[in-house]
Design a protein around this motif. Structure first.
Motif, short mmCIF file in Angstrom:
data_model
loop_
_atom_site.label_atom_id
_atom_site.label_comp_id
_atom_site.label_asym_id
_atom_site.label_seq_id
_atom_site.Cartn_x
_atom_site.Cartn_y
_atom_site.Cartn_z
N SER A 141 0.83 -1.21 0.00
CA SER A 141 0.00 0.00 0.00
C SER A 141 0.86 1.25 0.00
N ALA A 142 2.00 1.21 0.72
CA ALA A 142 2.91 2.35 0.73
C ALA A 142 3.53 2.57 -0.66
N GLN A 143 3.90 1.47 -1.33
CA GLN A 143 4.49 1.59 -2.66
C GLN A 143 3.45 2.06 -3.68
N ILE A 144 2.23 1.55 -3.56
CA ILE A 144 1.16 1.99 -4.46
C ILE A 144 0.85 3.46 -4.24
N MET A 145 0.85 3.89 -2.99
CA MET A 145 0.60 5.30 -2.69
C MET A 145 1.67 6.18 -3.34
N THR A 146 2.92 5.77 -3.22
CA THR A 146 4.01 6.55 -3.82
C THR A 146 3.85 6.66 -5.33
N ALA A 147 3.55 5.53 -5.98
CA ALA A 147 3.37 5.54 -7.43
C ALA A 147 2.15 6.38 -7.83
N ALA A 148 1.05 6.24 -7.09
CA ALA A 148 -0.17 6.97 -7.42
C ALA A 148 0.02 8.47 -7.26
#
Length: 267
Positions: A141-148
């Motif tokens: 979720s942290a990595q997806i947040m960064t990409a988003a």
């Protein structure tokens, strides 16, 4: 026929004149009770008036100029990246809070064993029920947040959504993506593994390379020029206590401005 003037604030009489369902009656009773004490209806009307005044001052969007269907842009995938990053942040916050029950921010090692912080991660991943899933969900979720967030900033830039009168929200977005990077870095150091240690050492060297104030920055952020318990403690405080409050507040302001101004379609 009574000559007595009708009470405009007779809420009970007003409700009795209408055929209300039980749910509607309970809702209105609670709303009236709270409004008599806090005047929330007045504040809601003020916000509604402010909302429409601000929207009337917005320049015409692409869909307004060419009479296109507004729903087209609202459902366009790139226009959901802001909401997507917010959802990822909420998931990361909840899973991070649950992980905090089992994580120990201690850099000490006993009898040559790995550090206490690293051992707590091993326990979460190997022995705790659903621990592997919980930490993986937090990490992804942290990595997806960064990409988003990164893609969201690109969409805003290439569609011109940063222009007047949305400059303030663009600046807030820059601050938020910067804090997202700090979030990721501080979380990367918390396991206190070999990867974490050398990532922290790189951070120390980068701080020391800052002209004039480099040594002060290293002492403030890392507790010195080498990695110690103070370093891990600072990263833990930043990641768990300081950053969540600041980021949550800025996200609320960011979303509030979008709600007031409306979604900026391409111009």
């Amino acid at each position: 026929m009574s000559l007595e003037r009708k009470d405009e604030h007779d809420h009970d009489g007003w409700m009795q004149e209408r055929d209300l369902t039980p749910v509607e009656s309970i809702y209105l009773t609670v709303l009236i009770w709270v409004d008599k004490r806090l005047r929330i209806v007045d504040y809601l009307e003020l916000l509604e008036d402010l909302y429409y005044k601000v929207n009337l001052q917005m320049p015409k969007s692409h869909t307004e100029q060419y009479n296109l269907d507004n729903k087209f842009w609202y459902w366009y995938p790139l226009y959901a990246l802001g909401s997507f990053s917010t959802i990822a942040y909420v998931v990361a916050s909840i899973t991070g809070a649950l992980l905090g029950f089992y994580y120990a921010p201690a850099a000490a090692a006993a009898n040559g064993d790995p550090t206490i912080a690293y051992n707590s991660i091993i326990f979460i991943m190997g022995d705790l029920n659903l621990g592997f899933f919980l930490r993986s969900l937090h990490r992804w979720s942290a990595q997806i947040m960064t990409a988003a967030v990164f893609l969201h900033m690109l969409r805003v830039y290439f569609t011109g959504a940063y222009k007047e009168p949305r400059e303030l929200n663009w600046i807030l977005g820059i601050v938020l993506i910067s804090l997202t990077m700090v979030f990721g870095y501080t979380g990367y150091l918390l396991p206190w593994s070999q990867l974490s240690f050398w990532a922290g050492q790189i951070g120390v060297e980068m701080s020391l390379s800052v002209p004039l104030v480099g040594e002060y920055v290293a002492q403030l952020l890392f507790g010195g020029y080498t990695l110690t318990q103070s370093t891990l403690q600072r990263m833990y405080i930043l990641h768990v206590f300081f950053l969540p409050f600041i980021v949550t507040l800025l996200i609320a302001v960011h979303i509030g401005i979008v709600w007031m101004q409306g979604i900026a379609e391409p111009h």
